[in-house]
Design a protein around this motif. Structure first.
Motif, PDB file in Angstrom:
ATOM      1  N   LEU A 170       0.830  -1.210   0.000  1.00 23.95           N
ATOM      2  CA  LEU A 170       0.000   0.000   0.000  1.00 23.95           C
ATOM      3  C   LEU A 170       0.866   1.264   0.000  1.00 23.95           C
ATOM      4  CD1 LEU A 170      -2.844  -1.033   2.469  1.00 23.95           C
ATOM      5  CD2 LEU A 170      -3.009  -0.724  -0.002  1.00 23.95           C
ATOM      6  N   TYR A 171       1.933   1.249   0.785  1.00 26.10           N
ATOM      7  CA  TYR A 171       2.847   2.390   0.823  1.00 26.10           C
ATOM      8  C   TYR A 171       3.499   2.599  -0.543  1.00 26.10           C
ATOM      9  CZ  TYR A 171       6.968   5.162   1.939  1.00 26.10           C
ATOM     10  OH  TYR A 171       7.942   6.121   1.941  1.00 26.10           O
ATOM     11  N   ALA A 172       3.935   1.506  -1.166  1.00 25.95           N
ATOM     12  CA  ALA A 172       4.585   1.609  -2.477  1.00 25.95           C
ATOM     13  C   ALA A 172       3.611   2.131  -3.535  1.00 25.95           C
ATOM     14  CB  ALA A 172       5.145   0.249  -2.889  1.00 25.95           C
ATOM     15  N   MET A 173       2.375   1.708  -3.486  1.00 32.17           N
ATOM     16  CA  MET A 173       1.376   2.179  -4.456  1.00 32.17           C
ATOM     17  C   MET A 173       1.118   3.671  -4.290  1.00 32.17           C
ATOM     18  SD  MET A 173      -1.252  -1.072  -4.613  1.00 32.17           S
ATOM     19  CE  MET A 173      -2.593  -0.055  -5.114  1.00 32.17           C
ATOM     20  N   GLN A 184       1.992   6.604  -7.170  1.00 34.29           N
ATOM     21  CA  GLN A 184       1.029   7.570  -7.707  1.00 34.29           C
ATOM     22  C   GLN A 184       1.506   9.005  -7.518  1.00 34.29           C
ATOM     23  OE1 GLN A 184      -2.518   6.463  -5.640  1.00 34.29           O
ATOM     24  NE2 GLN A 184      -2.958   4.739  -7.015  1.00 34.29           N
ATOM     25  N   ALA A 185       2.277   9.256  -6.466  1.00 30.99           N
ATOM     26  CA  ALA A 185       2.723  10.613  -6.182  1.00 30.99           C
ATOM     27  C   ALA A 185       3.952  11.012  -7.014  1.00 30.99           C
ATOM     28  CB  ALA A 185       3.055  10.746  -4.694  1.00 30.99           C
ATOM     29  N   LEU A 186       4.640  10.052  -7.574  1.00 29.02           N
ATOM     30  CA  LEU A 186       5.868  10.345  -8.324  1.00 29.02           C
ATOM     31  C   LEU A 186       5.564  10.860  -9.736  1.00 29.02           C
ATOM     32  CD1 LEU A 186       8.182   7.330  -7.465  1.00 29.02           C
ATOM     33  CD2 LEU A 186       8.519   9.703  -6.829  1.00 29.02           C
ATOM     34  N   PRO A 187       6.432  11.738 -10.250  1.00 28.45           N
ATOM     35  CA  PRO A 187       6.310  12.139 -11.659  1.00 28.45           C
ATOM     36  C   PRO A 187       6.616  10.942 -12.572  1.00 28.45           C
ATOM     37  CG  PRO A 187       7.897  13.539 -10.497  1.00 28.45           C
ATOM     38  CD  PRO A 187       7.470  12.470  -9.558  1.00 28.45           C
ATOM     39  N   GLU A 188       6.149  11.012 -13.797  1.00 30.29           N
ATOM     40  CA  GLU A 188       6.280   9.908 -14.748  1.00 30.29           C
ATOM     41  C   GLU A 188       7.734   9.491 -14.983  1.00 30.29           C
ATOM     42  OE1 GLU A 188       4.672   6.975 -16.971  1.00 30.29           O
ATOM     43  OE2 GLU A 188       3.462   8.538 -16.029  1.00 30.29           O
ATOM     44  N   ASP A 189       8.655  10.425 -15.028  1.00 27.51           N
ATOM     45  CA  ASP A 189      10.054  10.099 -15.328  1.00 27.51           C
ATOM     46  C   ASP A 189      10.770   9.397 -14.175  1.00 27.51           C
ATOM     47  OD1 ASP A 189       9.898  12.426 -13.820  1.00 27.51           O
ATOM     48  OD2 ASP A 189      11.756  13.257 -14.643  1.00 27.51           O
ATOM     49  N   GLN A 190      10.257   9.465 -12.966  1.00 25.15           N
ATOM     50  CA  GLN A 190      10.896   8.823 -11.813  1.00 25.15           C
ATOM     51  C   GLN A 190      10.290   7.466 -11.479  1.00 25.15           C
ATOM     52  OE1 GLN A 190      10.724  11.561  -8.557  1.00 25.15           O
ATOM     53  NE2 GLN A 190      12.155  13.010  -9.489  1.00 25.15           N
ATOM     54  N   ALA A 237      10.275   1.730  -9.507  1.00 22.90           N
ATOM     55  CA  ALA A 237       9.835   0.346  -9.708  1.00 22.90           C
ATOM     56  C   ALA A 237      11.019  -0.612  -9.581  1.00 22.90           C
ATOM     57  CB  ALA A 237       9.176   0.194 -11.071  1.00 22.90           C
ATOM     58  N   PHE A 238      12.165  -0.242 -10.144  1.00 21.30           N
ATOM     59  CA  PHE A 238      13.354  -1.088 -10.056  1.00 21.30           C
ATOM     60  C   PHE A 238      13.784  -1.254  -8.603  1.00 21.30           C
ATOM     61  CE2 PHE A 238      18.009  -1.575 -10.134  1.00 21.30           C
ATOM     62  CZ  PHE A 238      18.079  -2.777 -10.825  1.00 21.30           C
ATOM     63  N   VAL A 290      11.371  -3.538  -6.709  1.00 18.73           N
ATOM     64  CA  VAL A 290      11.559  -4.957  -7.001  1.00 18.73           C
ATOM     65  C   VAL A 290      12.768  -5.500  -6.238  1.00 18.73           C
ATOM     66  CG1 VAL A 290      12.192  -6.573  -8.851  1.00 18.73           C
ATOM     67  CG2 VAL A 290      10.387  -4.902  -9.230  1.00 18.73           C
ATOM     68  N   LEU A 291      13.847  -4.727  -6.185  1.00 20.76           N
ATOM     69  CA  LEU A 291      15.020  -5.161  -5.429  1.00 20.76           C
ATOM     70  C   LEU A 291      14.703  -5.325  -3.952  1.00 20.76           C
ATOM     71  CD1 LEU A 291      17.968  -3.145  -7.020  1.00 20.76           C
ATOM     72  CD2 LEU A 291      17.443  -5.567  -7.258  1.00 20.76           C
ATOM     73  N   TRP A 292      13.977  -4.356  -3.389  1.00 23.70           N
ATOM     74  CA  TRP A 292      13.606  -4.454  -1.979  1.00 23.70           C
ATOM     75  C   TRP A 292      12.687  -5.654  -1.731  1.00 23.70           C
ATOM     76  CZ3 TRP A 292      15.600  -2.616   2.260  1.00 23.70           C
ATOM     77  CH2 TRP A 292      16.386  -1.473   2.203  1.00 23.70           C
ATOM     78  N   ALA A 293      11.746  -5.889  -2.633  1.00 25.55           N
ATOM     79  CA  ALA A 293      10.835  -7.025  -2.482  1.00 25.55           C
ATOM     80  C   ALA A 293      11.614  -8.342  -2.528  1.00 25.55           C
ATOM     81  CB  ALA A 293       9.766  -6.991  -3.573  1.00 25.55           C
TER      82      ALA A 293
END
Length: 158
Positions: A15-18, A22-28, A33-34, A37-40
């Motif tokens: 939920l925190y990641a989602m 949503q709050a991040l600009p498109e370029d970030q 996401a990368f 995935v590493l943290w997961a």
């Protein structure tokens, strides 16, 4: 109890990641996401270790490390393999063909052995011995490759 807490922590992290996504600009978003995935993956590995189910994971990891090391060793010989066996396009059709029989030029022989055309007999013998040690048919090489290396030595020495 432990699994319930683990599940609650995983849902909270998702939920925190989602929300952050949503709050991040498109370029970030790609970088985020990368990293996510590493943290997961790290969390999953830690969970497997804590629950005692990581033995198969360590076996797979050790195998991948061993294969990667072998791939790096073999990659240094890629130009020589291309030179000896010819280059192929994506469809398997041969584009350039090296001489499979007959005479070999001094330039080809020097390139195969990785020495200069004016190399001394001792340098040629050292290069030949080093290559044959690594690519001998008894060590996983092919007879054709060994023959090419021997032919290159003969051209440069004799």
């Amino acid at each position: 109890m432990f699994y319930s807490m683990l599940l609650i922590a995983a849902v909270a992290a998702l939920l925190y990641a989602m929300k952050r996504w949503q709050a991040l600009p498109e370029d970030q978003r790609k970088g985020f996401a990368f990293k996510s995935v590493l943290w997961a993956a790290a969390v999953i590995i830690i969970a497997l270790v804590l629950t005692g189910r990581a033995h198969w994971l360590m076996g797979v990891l050790a195998t991948l490390i061993a294969l990667a090391g072998r791939a790096v060793q073999l990659a240094q010989y890629a130009p020589m393999f291309k030179k000896i066996f010819g280059e192929f396009d994506g469809n398997g059709a041969e584009q350039t063909v090296t001489k499979s029989s007959g005479s070999m030029s001094r330039d080809e022989a020097a390139e195969i052995l990785g020495v200069d055309t004016a190399a001394s007999v001792e340098e040629v013998r050292r290069a030949h011995k080093k290559l044959m040690h690594k690519i001998h048919p008894d060590h996983g090489g092919t007879d054709a490759l060994a023959k090419k290396i021997n032919q290159a030595k003969e051209v440069l020495i004799g």
